[in-house]
Motif scaffolding. Structure first.
Motif, short mmCIF file in Angstrom:
data_model
loop_
_atom_site.label_atom_id
_atom_site.label_comp_id
_atom_site.label_asym_id
_atom_site.label_seq_id
_atom_site.Cartn_x
_atom_site.Cartn_y
_atom_site.Cartn_z
N ASP A 1 0.86 -1.17 0.00
CA ASP A 1 0.00 0.00 0.00
C ASP A 1 0.91 1.23 0.00
OD1 ASP A 1 -1.57 2.14 0.62
OD2 ASP A 1 -2.52 1.21 2.36
N LEU B 1 0.96 3.32 3.16
CA LEU B 1 1.30 2.71 4.44
C LEU B 1 2.57 3.34 5.00
CD1 LEU B 1 0.52 0.40 6.41
CD2 LEU B 1 2.20 -1.00 5.20
N THR C 1 8.51 5.91 5.62
CA THR C 1 7.58 7.04 5.49
C THR C 1 6.78 6.94 4.20
OG1 THR C 1 9.11 8.51 4.34
CG2 THR C 1 9.18 8.54 6.75
#
Ligand code: GDP
Ligand code: MG
Length: 216
Positions: free
Chosen positions: A52, A55, A77
């Motif tokens: 994702d 995420l 990050t």
């Protein structure tokens, strides 16, 4: 390590009274550069190709670096796509108020609200993809933000510039020499790696970050 990969890597028992020294490493760079892939490779030795993109999480791993244990925390990050532009005095739409770096304006991928990692990290890995000039240009903005932050707080954390996706040599858009030159402009170490090839090379850069922090 937490949610995404299950249990942390096995580690020896330690008495509660002797906490491990900690090293906080934040991984920065444009979306798609391979930050999550590198994080997962380092933590699990595996390449997992799809994550994702939104995420963002922090994982911990007990590591031995030069025979000395360290609790390495890795913040993978995921800055939101941001917008750039404007002609403020810092360029690229960045403004600095005290120690607060903030950004306001229009059009590209890059650092968003960065206080969360600027204050937390003891070292930074700034990642671009060798097959994307855009990601390389995005990196420069991250390096500028880190340099400004270091100026503002008079604490210079080690920064390593990483050219990822070395396996994509045939699609290379950024020469190694350009990576090296950017790194030397900002006083960083420079490495080229691939999240889907050799684990030891990926492990090496994370361990180099710890060594740099220890040298300070
Ligand atoms: P992030 O947005 O920086 O976290 O990037 P991801 O880790 O999600 O990776 C973006 C895409 O690049 C995914 O499709 C990954 O499978 C792919 N990728 C990441 N690292 C590598 C690499 O070293 N080589 C290749 N060929 N693909 C990679
Ligand atoms: Mg990611």
């Amino acid at each position: 390590m937490s949610s995404m990969f299950g249990k942390p890597r096995a580690s020896s028992e330690r008495p509660a009274q002797s906490p491990l020294p900690e090293c906080n490493v934040a991984i920065l760079g444009c979306r798609g550069a391979g930050k999550s892939a590198l994080t997962v490779k380092f933590l699990t030795k595996r390449f997992i190709s799809e994550y994702d993109p939104n995420l963002e999480d922090t994982y911990s791993s007990e590591e031995l670096v030069d025979q000395q244990p360290v609790l390495l925390k890795v913040m993978d990050t995921a800055d939101q796509v941001r917008h750039w532009g404007g002609d403020d005095q810092l360029g690229h739409g960045w403004t600095m108020t005290g120690l607060q770096l903030s950004h306001s304006s229009p059009a590209q991928d890059g650092p968003g609200n960065c206080e969360r990692y600027l204050c937390w990290a003891s070292a930074f890995l700034v990642v671009y993809s060798i097959d994307s000039r855009q990601s390389f240009e995005g990196c420069q903005r991250y390096l500028e933000v880190l340099a400004l932050h270091a100026q503002g707080c008079q604490r210079r954390c080690p920064v390593l510039l990483l050219g990822n996706k070395l396996d994509m040599e045939q699609y290379r858009q950024v020469l190694s020499a350009e990576g090296m030159s950017l790194a030397s402009r900002f006083g960083c170490l420079f490495h080229e790696v691939s999240a889907c090839q050799d684990f030891s090379r990926v492990q090496h850069v994370f361990h180099e970050a710890v060594r740099e922090v220890r040298r300070q």
